[in-house]
Design a protein around this motif. Structure first.
Motif, short mmCIF file in Angstrom:
data_model
loop_
_atom_site.label_atom_id
_atom_site.label_comp_id
_atom_site.label_asym_id
_atom_site.label_seq_id
_atom_site.Cartn_x
_atom_site.Cartn_y
_atom_site.Cartn_z
N ASP A 2 35.53 -31.15 29.39
CA ASP A 2 35.69 -29.73 29.10
C ASP A 2 36.03 -29.54 27.63
O ASP A 2 36.77 -30.28 27.05
CB ASP A 2 36.73 -29.08 30.01
N GLU A 3 35.41 -28.59 27.04
CA GLU A 3 35.59 -28.28 25.62
C GLU A 3 34.90 -26.96 25.38
O GLU A 3 34.05 -26.55 26.13
CB GLU A 3 34.94 -29.38 24.76
N GLY A 4 35.30 -26.32 24.35
CA GLY A 4 34.51 -25.16 23.94
C GLY A 4 35.15 -23.84 24.30
O GLY A 4 35.17 -22.96 23.48
N SER A 102 38.49 -23.77 19.37
CA SER A 102 39.39 -23.87 20.53
C SER A 102 40.52 -24.87 20.30
O SER A 102 41.55 -24.82 20.98
CB SER A 102 38.58 -24.29 21.77
N GLU A 103 40.37 -25.77 19.34
CA GLU A 103 41.38 -26.81 19.10
C GLU A 103 42.33 -26.43 17.95
O GLU A 103 43.07 -27.27 17.44
CB GLU A 103 40.68 -28.14 18.82
N THR A 104 42.33 -25.15 17.57
CA THR A 104 43.09 -24.70 16.39
C THR A 104 44.57 -25.07 16.42
O THR A 104 45.14 -25.49 15.41
CB THR A 104 42.93 -23.16 16.23
N MET A 121 40.52 -33.52 11.19
CA MET A 121 39.22 -33.55 11.87
C MET A 121 39.41 -33.97 13.33
O MET A 121 40.14 -34.92 13.60
CB MET A 121 38.29 -34.56 11.19
N HIS A 122 38.73 -33.25 14.22
CA HIS A 122 38.73 -33.62 15.64
C HIS A 122 37.30 -33.97 16.03
O HIS A 122 36.39 -33.15 15.87
CB HIS A 122 39.26 -32.48 16.50
N VAL A 123 37.11 -35.19 16.52
CA VAL A 123 35.77 -35.66 16.88
C VAL A 123 35.78 -36.27 18.27
O VAL A 123 36.84 -36.49 18.86
CB VAL A 123 35.27 -36.71 15.85
N HIS A 124 34.59 -36.54 18.76
CA HIS A 124 34.44 -37.23 20.05
C HIS A 124 33.66 -38.53 19.85
O HIS A 124 32.64 -38.54 19.17
CB HIS A 124 33.66 -36.35 21.03
N HIS A 125 34.18 -39.61 20.46
CA HIS A 125 33.47 -40.89 20.41
C HIS A 125 34.03 -41.76 21.54
O HIS A 125 35.16 -42.24 21.45
CB HIS A 125 33.67 -41.56 19.05
N GLY A 173 44.51 -37.17 27.58
CA GLY A 173 44.12 -36.10 28.50
C GLY A 173 42.84 -35.38 28.09
O GLY A 173 42.50 -34.35 28.68
N HIS A 174 42.17 -35.92 27.08
CA HIS A 174 40.91 -35.30 26.61
C HIS A 174 39.96 -36.44 26.26
O HIS A 174 39.80 -36.80 25.09
CB HIS A 174 41.20 -34.42 25.39
N PRO A 175 39.36 -37.05 27.29
CA PRO A 175 38.52 -38.24 27.09
C PRO A 175 37.50 -38.05 25.97
O PRO A 175 36.87 -36.99 25.88
CB PRO A 175 37.84 -38.43 28.45
ZN ZN Z 1 37.39 -32.29 21.85
#
Ligand code: ZN
Length: 199
Positions: A2-4, A102-104, A121-125, A173-175
């Motif tokens: 979930d994101e966005g 959303s991650e402000t 910076m917030h990234v996904h990997h 909690g945010h894979p």
């Molecule tokens: Zn994220």
């Protein structure tokens, strides 16, 4: 995943964008993150990843807007100025052409706790997330993205671990979720890109 969608209460004042000149460096690094797949979009259409830069010593900052992860390149219309955050009230105030990411709140607490930080910076990997989970500072498993719980968990890490030196943490909690920060955009990005190189 979930994101966005935005979990905070937004006090958004629609305003003109900042100048392209002011945003140039931010856009440069954001587009590199996109090229590396660290910011992007899932097959279900949900975008992920966001980037910010300090605006002033009071902790105000410029951040990429909500729902921009799918865009290959950003322009000045995709950034907004965050003027105030109240975590206890789960409220974000911003001024600009777009509503803040959303991650402000997670970005905000880093600027507030660390006056030396200029960029976040917030990234996904997924691979890097799996590798670093509990090897670097890690937020509480119960804290989900973009929530006051997440913001409080980040503050706790900044105060009780050596996160301010390591400048990278993962979100249990945010894979896939990873944060980096630095005294410049380049420093934050380099920490991340170096990690990817040595995977
Ligand atoms: Zn994220």
């Amino acid at each position: 995943m979930d994101e966005g969608y935005i979990k905070f209460q937004a006090k958004w004042e629609k305003a003109q964008s900042l100048s392209l000149e002011r945003l140039e460096n931010l856009i440069f690094w954001r587009d590199i993150l996109y090229q590396k797949g660290l910011v992007g979009v899932y097959e279900n259409g949900i975008g992920y990843g966001n980037i910010s830069q300090r605006w002033n010593a009071q902790g105000q900052f410029i951040i990429s807007g909500s729902m921009t992860g799918h865009l290959q390149t950003l322009s000045k219309e995709h950034f907004t100025l965050v003027t105030k955050v109240n975590i206890a009230k789960n409220t974000v105030w911003c001024e600009g052409p777009i509503i803040a990411s959303s991650e402000t709140m997670s970005h905000a607490v880093i600027y507030q706790e660390c006056p030396e930080v200029e960029s976040v910076m917030h990234v996904h990997h997924i691979k890097l997330w799996e590798k670093l989970l509990h090897k670097v500072p890690t937020t509480n498993a119960s804290a989900t993205y973009g929530s006051p719980e997440m913001a409080y968990s980040i503050i706790e890490l900044l105060q009780k671990t050596d996160l301010r030196k390591q400048k990278i943490f993962v979100m249990e909690g945010h894979p896939e979720g990873i944060f980096v920060f630095g005294e410049s955009l380049k420093e934050a990005a380099d920490i991340l890109l170096q990690q990817i190189t040595y995977l």
